[in-house]
Enzyme design. Structure first.
Site, PDB file in Angstrom:
ATOM      1  N   ALA A   1      13.890  48.705  58.795  1.00  0.00           N
ATOM      2  CA  ALA A   1      13.101  49.891  58.367  1.00  0.00           C
ATOM      3  C   ALA A   1      13.272  50.079  57.028  1.00  0.00           C
ATOM      4  O   ALA A   1      14.350  49.943  56.626  1.00  0.00           O
ATOM      5  CB  ALA A   1      13.368  50.778  59.434  1.00  0.00           C
TER       6      ALA A   1
ATOM      7  N   GLU B   1      13.684  42.992  64.773  1.00  0.00           N
ATOM      8  CA  GLU B   1      12.944  43.643  66.127  1.00  0.00           C
ATOM      9  C   GLU B   1      11.774  43.263  66.128  1.00  0.00           C
ATOM     10  O   GLU B   1      11.166  43.119  66.996  1.00  0.00           O
ATOM     11  CB  GLU B   1      13.221  45.208  66.075  1.00  0.00           C
TER      12      GLU B   1
ATOM     13  N   GLU C   1      22.188  48.258  62.104  1.00  0.00           N
ATOM     14  CA  GLU C   1      22.133  49.498  62.245  1.00  0.00           C
ATOM     15  C   GLU C   1      23.365  50.453  62.381  1.00  0.00           C
ATOM     16  O   GLU C   1      23.485  51.392  61.756  1.00  0.00           O
ATOM     17  CB  GLU C   1      21.122  49.951  63.288  1.00  0.00           C
TER      18      GLU C   1
ATOM     19  N   GLY D   1      15.021  46.282  62.035  1.00  0.00           N
ATOM     20  CA  GLY D   1      13.676  46.499  62.320  1.00  0.00           C
ATOM     21  C   GLY D   1      12.951  45.009  61.794  1.00  0.00           C
ATOM     22  O   GLY D   1      12.029  44.827  62.707  1.00  0.00           O
TER      23      GLY D   1
HETATM   24  N1  T1G Z   1      15.340  50.147  53.180  1.00  0.00           N
HETATM   25  C1  T1G Z   1      15.117  50.606  51.916  1.00  0.00           C
HETATM   26  N2  T1G Z   1      15.463  50.002  50.819  1.00  0.00           N
HETATM   27  C2  T1G Z   1      16.505  49.064  50.975  1.00  0.00           C
HETATM   28  C3  T1G Z   1      16.557  48.395  52.457  1.00  0.00           C
HETATM   29  C4  T1G Z   1      15.910  49.323  53.413  1.00  0.00           C
HETATM   30  N3  T1G Z   1      16.344  48.528  54.723  1.00  0.00           N
HETATM   31  N4  T1G Z   1      17.477  47.418  52.247  1.00  0.00           N
HETATM   32  C5  T1G Z   1      17.593  47.177  50.914  1.00  0.00           C
HETATM   33  N5  T1G Z   1      16.963  48.450  50.170  1.00  0.00           N
HETATM   34  C6  T1G Z   1      17.032  48.478  48.644  1.00  0.00           C
HETATM   35  C7  T1G Z   1      18.484  48.651  48.214  1.00  0.00           C
HETATM   36  O1  T1G Z   1      18.712  50.231  48.120  1.00  0.00           O
HETATM   37  C8  T1G Z   1      18.406  47.947  46.636  1.00  0.00           C
HETATM   38  O2  T1G Z   1      17.496  49.158  45.907  1.00  0.00           O
HETATM   39  C9  T1G Z   1      17.505  47.057  46.947  1.00  0.00           C
HETATM   40  O3  T1G Z   1      16.688  47.095  48.038  1.00  0.00           O
HETATM   41  C10 T1G Z   1      18.055  45.710  46.963  1.00  0.00           C
HETATM   42  O4  T1G Z   1      19.047  45.983  48.055  1.00  0.00           O
HETATM   43  C11 T1G Z   1      14.317  50.699  63.319  1.00  0.00           C
HETATM   44  C12 T1G Z   1      16.497  51.898  62.393  1.00  0.00           C
HETATM   45  C13 T1G Z   1      18.781  43.013  52.718  1.00  0.00           C
HETATM   46  C14 T1G Z   1      21.178  41.991  52.877  1.00  0.00           C
HETATM   47  O5  T1G Z   1      20.650  48.084  57.234  1.00  0.00           O
HETATM   48  O6  T1G Z   1      21.803  44.771  53.945  1.00  0.00           O
HETATM   49  O7  T1G Z   1      15.903  48.868  60.697  1.00  0.00           O
HETATM   50  O8  T1G Z   1      19.199  49.845  44.267  1.00  0.00           O
HETATM   51  O9  T1G Z   1      20.965  45.649  46.340  1.00  0.00           O
HETATM   52  O10 T1G Z   1      22.548  42.736  47.784  1.00  0.00           O
HETATM   53  O11 T1G Z   1      16.063  49.544  64.441  1.00  0.00           O
HETATM   54  O12 T1G Z   1      19.902  45.258  51.009  1.00  0.00           O
HETATM   55  O13 T1G Z   1      17.124  48.124  43.944  1.00  0.00           O
HETATM   56  O14 T1G Z   1      16.865  50.530  44.129  1.00  0.00           O
HETATM   57  O15 T1G Z   1      21.317  45.543  48.870  1.00  0.00           O
HETATM   58  O16 T1G Z   1      20.482  41.261  47.801  1.00  0.00           O
HETATM   59  C15 T1G Z   1      18.351  48.112  59.034  1.00  0.00           C
HETATM   60  C16 T1G Z   1      20.044  47.046  54.619  1.00  0.00           C
HETATM   61  C17 T1G Z   1      17.833  49.350  58.423  1.00  0.00           C
HETATM   62  C18 T1G Z   1      19.638  46.068  55.903  1.00  0.00           C
HETATM   63  C19 T1G Z   1      19.736  42.424  50.679  1.00  0.00           C
HETATM   64  N6  T1G Z   1      18.445  47.107  57.974  1.00  0.00           N
HETATM   65  N7  T1G Z   1      19.947  46.046  53.293  1.00  0.00           N
HETATM   66  O17 T1G Z   1      20.827  42.535  49.798  1.00  0.00           O
HETATM   67  O18 T1G Z   1      20.237  43.762  47.634  1.00  0.00           O
HETATM   68  S1  T1G Z   1      17.617  50.591  59.700  1.00  0.00           S
HETATM   69  C20 T1G Z   1      19.416  47.247  57.117  1.00  0.00           C
HETATM   70  C21 T1G Z   1      20.913  45.259  53.261  1.00  0.00           C
HETATM   71  C22 T1G Z   1      16.749  49.570  60.933  1.00  0.00           C
HETATM   72  C23 T1G Z   1      15.386  49.728  63.089  1.00  0.00           C
HETATM   73  C24 T1G Z   1      16.532  50.536  62.233  1.00  0.00           C
HETATM   74  C25 T1G Z   1      20.716  44.540  51.894  1.00  0.00           C
HETATM   75  C26 T1G Z   1      20.133  43.011  52.059  1.00  0.00           C
HETATM   76  P1  T1G Z   1      17.930  49.410  44.431  1.00  0.00           P
HETATM   77  P2  T1G Z   1      20.522  45.276  47.604  1.00  0.00           P
HETATM   78  P3  T1G Z   1      20.956  42.319  48.162  1.00  0.00           P
END
Ligand code: T1G
Length: 689
Positions: free
Chosen positions: A63, A105, A125, A102
């Site tokens: 998400a 999911e 999450e 998400g």
């Molecule tokens: N939402 C918004 N922005 C995100 C994002 C996300 N989920 N993931 C990454 N970004 C932005 C990050 O801030 C950065 O921005 C850019 O993308 C590159 O990220 C309903 C509630 C995928 C392994 O927890 O683990 O889904 O600094 O530097 O090193 O059940 O990003 O460039 O402006 O980390 O190549 C669950 C979080 C969400 C995954 C890539 N998902 N992301 O790593 O790049 S909650 C996560 C990561 C959810 C549902 C629930 C990593 C990555 P900027 P990065 P990277």
């Protein structure tokens, strides 16, 4: 269609492509066209199957975390998944990169999942203080079993596509052209014919659950994640998947999610997620980086060996230099032993161990560093020694090589001045054990070139470190604040607190351990040596050291330890020593409560952080939070000292600091102007803007 979601038809197979750089987060501007496209395709006779794929480097990574805390815009992810499960024709998720949160999911809403062999899948999450809120806690157990699902969801750790196939999460893995293979797979499924059972309707794997094993694992996981709400909620949601009908379990998941997402702990952990990424945005981050192919490490002791392993783990050839052959062999043997332990624990294969050991070249000749692009010294923490090392490096290192000091405290400007190339000199302060601890303080000296700083900051990610750029001062950010946090420790003891009381106040706050237990673990002799080097004393700790009580390694320190045990036991001799020292100073023991302990340790911690911002030693308050969450065990559910100051109330912190300043006159209690402005505005300012 929208620019974020497009639909193509490949010989009867509809391909829905999401394109929302950089990680295809399921932002509102993706969810709406995605829902609309699927609603049309569900009834489109020209589409015999539907493939959901992503453009760019990864499948949906979750998400959109930036949307949390704002009004939810429909359709939510849950509605898209519910729609998917009404589709009778085969639906396939084509996964590459990382299908996370998400994103996974969404894929669980499809009948099938196919993945690139290098892909990873997970529900992280919990690391954001949340639980999977799009049905992951009720669908994942139906594919991989409740015990495996519990481990994945409570740890948040992703698994490989291979493991996902082996556990039933993924139906097929491919090398080469994922989309072409996914379309072919879809075609085959359509030809094979249905019915195609939605994951939500599959209950066989749940029926297999060994409830006793599940509950035992849940209890064990809860014990390990003390103080955090999300892991407990994750376990409860997965338990619901076993115990409740699907719809009830789904509704319960939603309630648990709603409670977490609005709570302080998730706000704190989401703050840290973005703070880590902000910290990497150093001035000059888009400059051309210097090429780093070979790394030289000077010093094969605990720190040097750990740093060398960190680079070898990142795939870098390492030249490890020691003054003599015996010290070098001892260092290399320690490295080999560390890898052997990882192999015995199953966290490293024997092949990977050999591959990493093959990256090491030992030497006792500085000339062997001449081909290194980055040279890091981890020699004795003494300015004269460091200057001698850098003088020699200046003579042999190739032009443009970055010369780094692993100093914990010392003035990197002074070290740089011992070379003819201060623009290439900076600090890289690793934390012990350097091959494990994630934090790396990168010390920006006055003359450090921006491209050198950007190069090392970028390099940090490649070796799995979380980098924070800090300025030159005694102890930089972490250790300087650690001194402030510990300045009152002995006074608290002399006035009546016991080491166990202080440590309990810390562990109740959420720290992994308190300062006295930490001292016994690290070795009290380290602090003793540092104090002597700076002409300082600590009336109780010095006496302990003079008696050879260095902590766990001598069986006695602040606590005593039964042989072979690390369990800290109160030591009447230490308490008698404290009382004797207090009596010498005419200090009467009094009852000291937890609140006072927090006010005299953690409030000065915040105050010192404010002074660091004032001086521009840290560029952002969130950088300070990243340092403390990744290097010192600050509880992530409180977001770091500066974020926590907002939770605690800056006004209250100032009021109590003023009280202790008036009562003791000690400077650590004098509220910093930046803290006062934070209390007024709710925003942290820094001298570096
Ligand atoms: N939402 C918004 N922005 C995100 C994002 C996300 N989920 N993931 C990454 N970004 C932005 C990050 O801030 C950065 O921005 C850019 O993308 C590159 O990220 C309903 C509630 C995928 C392994 O927890 O683990 O889904 O600094 O530097 O090193 O059940 O990003 O460039 O402006 O980390 O190549 C669950 C979080 C969400 C995954 C890539 N998902 N992301 O790593 O790049 S909650 C996560 C990561 C959810 C549902 C629930 C990593 C990555 P900027 P990065 P990277």
């Amino acid at each position: 269609m929208s620019s974020f979601v497009s639909v193509a038809n490949e010989n009867g197979v509809a391909v829905v492509t999401i394109n929302n750089p950089p990680v295809n987060a399921l932002s509102f501007h993706v969810r709406k066209p995605l829902y609309e496209a699927l609603a049309v395709l569900r009834d489109d006779p020209a589409a015999k199957a539907i493939v959901i794929a992503c453009a760019g480097r990864t499948f949906v990574a979750g998400a959109d975390i930036t949307e949390f805390g704002k009004p939810v815009e429909q359709p939510e992810l849950r509605a898209i998944i519910a729609l998917l499960e009404t589709i009778a024709k085969p639906t396939i998720a084509a996964i590459h990169g990382t299908a996370l949160g998400g994103g996974l999911e969404l894929a669980l809403g499809c009948h099938f999942r196919v993945a690139d062999r290098g892909a990873k899948l997970g529900l992280p999450e919990v690391t954001l203080g949340l639980l999977p809120g799009g049905g992951g806690t009720v669908r994942l157990p139906r594919l991989v079993g409740a015990v495996k699902a519990l481990g994945m969801i409570v740890s948040g750790a992703p698994i490989s596509a291979g493991e996902a196939k082996a556990t039933g999460l993924v139906d097929e893995t491919f090398d080469g052209d994922l989309l072409a293979n996914a379309v072919r797979f879809a075609d085959e499924m359509a030809d094979r014919g249905g019915p195609f059972v939605p994951v939500g309707d599959r209950n066989e794997r749940l029926a297999e659950t060994d409830l006793a094993a599940f509950d035992a694992q849940a209890v064990d996981l809860a014990r390990k994640t003390r103080g955090l709400e999300a892991p407990l909620a994750c376990a409860k949601a997965v338990r619901n998947a076993i115990a409740l009908p699907f719809d009830e379990a789904l509704a319960a998941e939603r309630q648990l999610f709603a409670k977490l997402v609005s709570g302080d702990q998730s706000r704190a952990q989401r703050h840290l997620f973005f703070a880590e990424r902000e910290a990497a945005k150093v001035p000059g981050k888009d400059l051309q980086k210097r090429r780093i192919e070979r790394v030289g490490i000077i010093g094969a002791g605990t720190m040097g060996g750990g740093i060398a392993m960190a680079f070898a783990n990142g795939g870098f050839p390492v030249t490890l230099l020691e003054t003599g052959e015996e010290a070098l062999q001892r260092g290399l043997a320690m490295i080999e032993k560390n890898y052997a332990v990882s192999v015995s624990r199953g966290s490293l294969t024997e092949e990977a161990k050999q591959q990493r050991l093959g990256l090491f070249k030992g030497s006792t000749d500085y000339a062997d560093l001449a081909d290194c692009d980055l040279i890091i010294e981890a020699v004795f923490e003494d300015m004269a020694v460091k200057k001698e090392v850098f003088g020699r490096l200046d003579a042999i290192a190739k032009p443009g090589a970055i010369l780094a000091s692993n100093t914990s405290y010392l003035d990197v400007d002074a070290i740089a001045a011992s070379t003819s190339r201060p623009q290439d000199v900076l600090g890289m302060h690793f934390f012990s054990p350097a091959n494990v601890m994630k934090l790396l303080e990168i010390v920006r000296a006055e003359k450090t070139a921006p491209d050198a700083l950007a190069t090392v900051t970028d390099l940090a990610r490649r070796i799995g470190k979380v980098a924070v750029v800090v300025g030159v001062c005694h102890g930089f950010v972490g250790n300087r604040m650690l001194s402030a946090r510990g300045a009152e420790n002995e006074a608290l003891l002399l006035e009546g607190a016991t080491p166990a009381q202080v440590d309990k106040a810390f562990t109740d706050f959420g720290w992994p351990m308190g300062p006295f237990q930490m001292g016994d673990l690290a070795g009290l002799d380290i602090g003793w040596r540092n104090r002597k080097a700076r002409g300082q004393t600590a009336v109780i700790a010095d006496t302990l050291c003079e008696e050879g009580r260095f902590g766990q390694k001598t069986g006695r320190g602040w606590y005593r330890y039964e042989s072979g045990s690390r369990e800290p036991l109160a030591d009447p001799e230490v308490e008698a020593l404290i009382r004797a020292k207090a009596a010498e100073r005419g200090i009467e023991a009094r009852a000291i409560g937890t609140e006072e302990i927090i006010e005299r340790t953690l409030y000065p911690l915040v105050n010192e952080g404010a002074k660091i911002l004032e001086e521009g030693v840290a560029a952002r308050a969130s950088d300070i939070d990243v340092v403390w969450a990744n290097g010192y065990g600050f509880p992530v559910g409180k977001g770091g000292p500066m974020f926590w100051a907002g939770l605690e109330g800056a006004g209250r912190i100032i009021e109590r600091l003023e009280y202790w300043h008036q009562r003791t006159g000690r400077a650590i209690f004098e509220p910093a102007p930046v803290l006062r402005r934070f209390a007024e505005t709710g925003r942290w300012e820094s001298a570096r803007g």
